[in-house]
Motif scaffolding. Sequence first.
Motif, PDB file in Angstrom:
ATOM      1  N   TRP A 167       0.866  -1.207  -0.037  1.00  0.00           N
ATOM      2  CA  TRP A 167       0.136  -0.073  -0.167  1.00  0.00           C
ATOM      3  C   TRP A 167       0.933   1.082   0.134  1.00  0.00           C
ATOM      4  CZ3 TRP A 167      -5.307  -0.302  -0.435  1.00  0.00           C
ATOM      5  CH2 TRP A 167      -5.846  -1.404  -0.134  1.00  0.00           C
ATOM      6  N   CYS A 168       0.806   2.075  -0.820  1.00  0.00           N
ATOM      7  CA  CYS A 168       1.249   3.525  -0.907  1.00  0.00           C
ATOM      8  C   CYS A 168       0.485   4.454  -0.339  1.00  0.00           C
ATOM      9  CB  CYS A 168       1.484   3.937  -2.276  1.00  0.00           C
ATOM     10  SG  CYS A 168       2.324   2.516  -3.601  1.00  0.00           S
ATOM     11  N   LEU A 169       1.313   5.196   0.713  1.00  0.00           N
ATOM     12  CA  LEU A 169       0.442   6.329   1.457  1.00  0.00           C
ATOM     13  C   LEU A 169       0.567   7.501   0.633  1.00  0.00           C
ATOM     14  CD1 LEU A 169       1.930   5.302   4.964  1.00  0.00           C
ATOM     15  CD2 LEU A 169       0.031   4.446   3.818  1.00  0.00           C
ATOM     16  N   GLY A 170      -0.210   7.741  -0.294  1.00  0.00           N
ATOM     17  CA  GLY A 170      -0.147   8.925  -1.278  1.00  0.00           C
ATOM     18  C   GLY A 170       0.840   8.710  -2.201  1.00  0.00           C
ATOM     19  N   LEU A 207       4.153  -1.081   3.918  1.00  0.00           N
ATOM     20  CA  LEU A 207       3.691   0.297   3.752  1.00  0.00           C
ATOM     21  C   LEU A 207       4.586   1.163   2.852  1.00  0.00           C
ATOM     22  CD1 LEU A 207       1.642   0.865   6.993  1.00  0.00           C
ATOM     23  CD2 LEU A 207       0.731  -0.065   4.771  1.00  0.00           C
ATOM     24  N   ILE A 208       4.392   1.912   2.073  1.00  0.00           N
ATOM     25  CA  ILE A 208       5.366   2.857   1.365  1.00  0.00           C
ATOM     26  C   ILE A 208       5.106   4.179   1.554  1.00  0.00           C
ATOM     27  CG2 ILE A 208       6.281   3.130  -0.881  1.00  0.00           C
ATOM     28  CD1 ILE A 208       5.244   0.322  -1.565  1.00  0.00           C
ATOM     29  N   TYR A 237       9.012   1.145   3.402  1.00  0.00           N
ATOM     30  CA  TYR A 237       9.793   1.556   2.121  1.00  0.00           C
ATOM     31  C   TYR A 237       9.657   2.988   2.052  1.00  0.00           C
ATOM     32  CZ  TYR A 237       9.260  -3.529   0.912  1.00  0.00           C
ATOM     33  OH  TYR A 237       9.274  -4.865   0.741  1.00  0.00           O
ATOM     34  N   ILE A 238      10.446   3.538   1.484  1.00  0.00           N
ATOM     35  CA  ILE A 238      10.247   5.173   0.925  1.00  0.00           C
ATOM     36  C   ILE A 238      10.483   4.960  -0.581  1.00  0.00           C
ATOM     37  CG2 ILE A 238      12.899   5.590   1.239  1.00  0.00           C
ATOM     38  CD1 ILE A 238      11.576   8.538   2.121  1.00  0.00           C
ATOM     39  N   SER A 239       9.381   5.717  -1.124  1.00  0.00           N
ATOM     40  CA  SER A 239       9.069   5.846  -2.670  1.00  0.00           C
ATOM     41  C   SER A 239      10.019   7.133  -3.291  1.00  0.00           C
ATOM     42  CB  SER A 239       7.786   6.262  -2.935  1.00  0.00           C
ATOM     43  OG  SER A 239       7.632   6.461  -4.177  1.00  0.00           O
ATOM     44  N   LEU A 240      10.689   6.400  -4.227  1.00  0.00           N
ATOM     45  CA  LEU A 240      11.436   7.257  -5.363  1.00  0.00           C
ATOM     46  C   LEU A 240      11.135   7.474  -6.835  1.00  0.00           C
ATOM     47  CD1 LEU A 240      15.056   7.029  -3.764  1.00  0.00           C
ATOM     48  CD2 LEU A 240      13.472   8.606  -2.916  1.00  0.00           C
ATOM     49  N   HIS A 241      11.237   8.425  -7.304  1.00  0.00           N
ATOM     50  CA  HIS A 241      10.647   8.539  -8.738  1.00  0.00           C
ATOM     51  C   HIS A 241      11.946   9.412  -9.464  1.00  0.00           C
ATOM     52  CE1 HIS A 241       6.073   8.581  -7.562  1.00  0.00           C
ATOM     53  NE2 HIS A 241       6.794   7.455  -7.424  1.00  0.00           N
ATOM     54  N   MET A 242      11.981   8.930 -10.802  1.00  0.00           N
ATOM     55  CA  MET A 242      12.998   9.517 -11.742  1.00  0.00           C
ATOM     56  C   MET A 242      12.716   9.234 -13.084  1.00  0.00           C
ATOM     57  SD  MET A 242      17.095   9.455 -11.617  1.00  0.00           S
ATOM     58  CE  MET A 242      18.130  10.569 -12.856  1.00  0.00           C
ATOM     59  N   TYR A 243      12.695  10.353 -13.828  1.00  0.00           N
ATOM     60  CA  TYR A 243      12.443  10.503 -15.460  1.00  0.00           C
ATOM     61  C   TYR A 243      13.796  10.588 -16.120  1.00  0.00           C
ATOM     62  CZ  TYR A 243       7.536   9.211 -14.405  1.00  0.00           C
ATOM     63  OH  TYR A 243       6.539   8.688 -13.810  1.00  0.00           O
ATOM     64  N   SER A 288      11.472   1.832  -2.294  1.00  0.00           N
ATOM     65  CA  SER A 288      10.302   1.339  -3.641  1.00  0.00           C
ATOM     66  C   SER A 288      10.466   2.355  -4.807  1.00  0.00           C
ATOM     67  CB  SER A 288       8.991   1.226  -2.949  1.00  0.00           C
ATOM     68  OG  SER A 288       8.328   1.101  -4.095  1.00  0.00           O
ATOM     69  N   PHE A 289      11.243   2.109  -5.756  1.00  0.00           N
ATOM     70  CA  PHE A 289      11.581   3.092  -7.127  1.00  0.00           C
ATOM     71  C   PHE A 289      10.383   2.926  -7.837  1.00  0.00           C
ATOM     72  CE2 PHE A 289      15.333   5.780  -7.747  1.00  0.00           C
ATOM     73  CZ  PHE A 289      14.641   6.454  -8.700  1.00  0.00           C
ATOM     74  N   ASP A 290       9.166   3.404  -7.402  1.00  0.00           N
ATOM     75  CA  ASP A 290       7.807   2.954  -8.235  1.00  0.00           C
ATOM     76  C   ASP A 290       7.127   3.902  -9.188  1.00  0.00           C
ATOM     77  OD1 ASP A 290       6.733   5.030  -6.386  1.00  0.00           O
ATOM     78  OD2 ASP A 290       6.401   3.507  -4.822  1.00  0.00           O
ATOM     79  N   GLU A 291       8.302   4.847  -9.685  1.00  0.00           N
ATOM     80  CA  GLU A 291       8.060   5.318 -11.041  1.00  0.00           C
ATOM     81  C   GLU A 291       9.416   5.510 -11.752  1.00  0.00           C
ATOM     82  OE1 GLU A 291       5.472   8.842 -11.472  1.00  0.00           O
ATOM     83  OE2 GLU A 291       4.231   8.195  -9.994  1.00  0.00           O
ATOM     84  N   TRP A 292       9.581   5.321 -12.883  1.00  0.00           N
ATOM     85  CA  TRP A 292      10.838   5.252 -13.580  1.00  0.00           C
ATOM     86  C   TRP A 292      10.418   4.940 -15.054  1.00  0.00           C
ATOM     87  CZ3 TRP A 292      12.847   1.755 -16.676  1.00  0.00           C
ATOM     88  CH2 TRP A 292      12.711   0.297 -16.740  1.00  0.00           C
ATOM     89  N   ASN A 293      11.218   5.884 -15.904  1.00  0.00           N
ATOM     90  CA  ASN A 293      11.225   5.565 -17.102  1.00  0.00           C
ATOM     91  C   ASN A 293      11.905   6.655 -18.114  1.00  0.00           C
ATOM     92  OD1 ASN A 293      10.714   4.399 -19.693  1.00  0.00           O
ATOM     93  ND2 ASN A 293       8.571   3.994 -19.512  1.00  0.00           N
ATOM     94  N   VAL A 294      12.077   6.658 -19.279  1.00  0.00           N
ATOM     95  CA  VAL A 294      12.323   7.590 -20.114  1.00  0.00           C
ATOM     96  C   VAL A 294      11.174   8.248 -20.343  1.00  0.00           C
ATOM     97  CG1 VAL A 294      12.964   8.194 -22.570  1.00  0.00           C
ATOM     98  CG2 VAL A 294      14.078   6.341 -21.234  1.00  0.00           C
TER      99      VAL A 294
END
Length: 502
Positions: A167-170, A207-208, A237-243, A288-294
């Motif tokens: 479950w992602c908290l936001g 929980l993330i 987990y702590i969530s990170l994102h990178m594009y 949790s690197f739950d958004e990544w892509n080009v």
Amino acid sequence: MKAHVTAHARYVVAEIDNRLYGSFLEHLGRAVYTGIYEPDHPTADQNGMRRDVIDLVRELDTPICRYPGGNFVSAYNWEDGIGPKEERPTRLDLAWHTSESNQVGIHEFADWAKSTNIEMMLAVNLGSRGLDAARNFVEYVNHPGGSYWSDLRKKNGRADPWDVRLWCLGNEMDGPWQVGHKSAAEYGHLANETAKALRAFDDKLELIVCGSSHSDMATYPQWEATVLDSTYDQVDYISLHMYFENYEKNAAEYLALPKKLDRYIGTVGGVIDYIKAKRRAKNDVKISFDEWNVWYHQRKNDAKRVKEWGWPHAPALLEDIYNFEDVLQVGCILNTFIRRSDLVRIACIAQLVNVIAPIMTVPGGPAWRQTIYYPFQLASRHGRGTALHLDIDCPAYDADIAAGVEYLDIAGVHDSDTGTLNFFAVNRNGSEPMEIEISIEGFGAAKSVAHTLIKHDDLEATNTENNPENVKPAKAKGAKLSGGKLSVSVPAHSYSMISVQL
């Protein structure tokens, strides 16, 4: 150009969590509607889901899928997506300036996930809503029965709970663009109280908590420190994102960007260690690197025109058409996650269908694999087991983002179940082939080797509806085993998977 690599059975990083090869679907553009869901499509199943897309997703073997957002979730009422479809309201989605019909909700997504062998990873709205809506959603999804929300689920046709663990908290609560954006202190308090409530229901949930949306945020990495200081004892987990972007069309600089990704992971790992020590905690929080892509091919154009459309339903939005150069980038990103798999336990390619995605569809027409489908598929299917710490000696170059960028980007995985060593290699050099020698030590005798190659002479080459196999993997020749050493030649600007059967 030559490179020497040593792989030793004793030098390992971690057992890879299979969820490193996760995916993401948001109610955004055509990701859901005419992406996975199109009741009038010739291949539609009894639930209105496109079977051609289901087949392509199953081939990816992605074990989890994050849903329903993303920015979308921060103003989403999950109750809108349950009950009879004809009674579901149409809402205005503030994140993407579109209309949401709610014809797909938790029941439909759960059925689709089952058909694709995927486990659900659900996000709760901590933007416009909060603790109460979150606990009700978890009760609806996970409680067997005998309560208001679980009995409503049964009334809506699902007798057994889905038992969702993640479950992602936001989502991206550090971002000023986010509906319900909060300061780190505000979000940390809300996330902690929400986590406590969810653990009161089931203390085995994973929980993330939201980390920084990217490493260029002005609040990074203090955001992580503040939020973890508030939530460390309650989250996993702590969530990170990178594009990743290449507006300048500079391949060398573009392919160096995973060095920035590696620093991002390392910095947040340091923050985790600091907060763990500060709080004298015993539990370990992972990433949790739950958004990544080009993401850059359509980004600026769509950002300008989205508000000119009014409030359309499922418009074509952020439909990047990926090229061969992006194959190399995705390969380097996945290699980084493998090498950091002691910290990064979950990762989700964003997204899965149509919206910056490896799979594309035409409404009423075909579905096909984009170029980036293939490196993700190869890593997902063959990158499971133990990540190896490789010793690498090869030439390097200096880029704006980092000095000493190795021309060879390589990751290794030992699958003890199949007795296989798999190496995933990207040659960043655009003008020279690379002769790679890999010393294989401590694994026993190697019996055979196979080389899968993705190569195209044009970095801009794409896969399209009319030419869907322009860029794809092929079997290559020339890889040899001799005296515990593997030798293979890889072309300039290429992606390879070299598999050794022990």
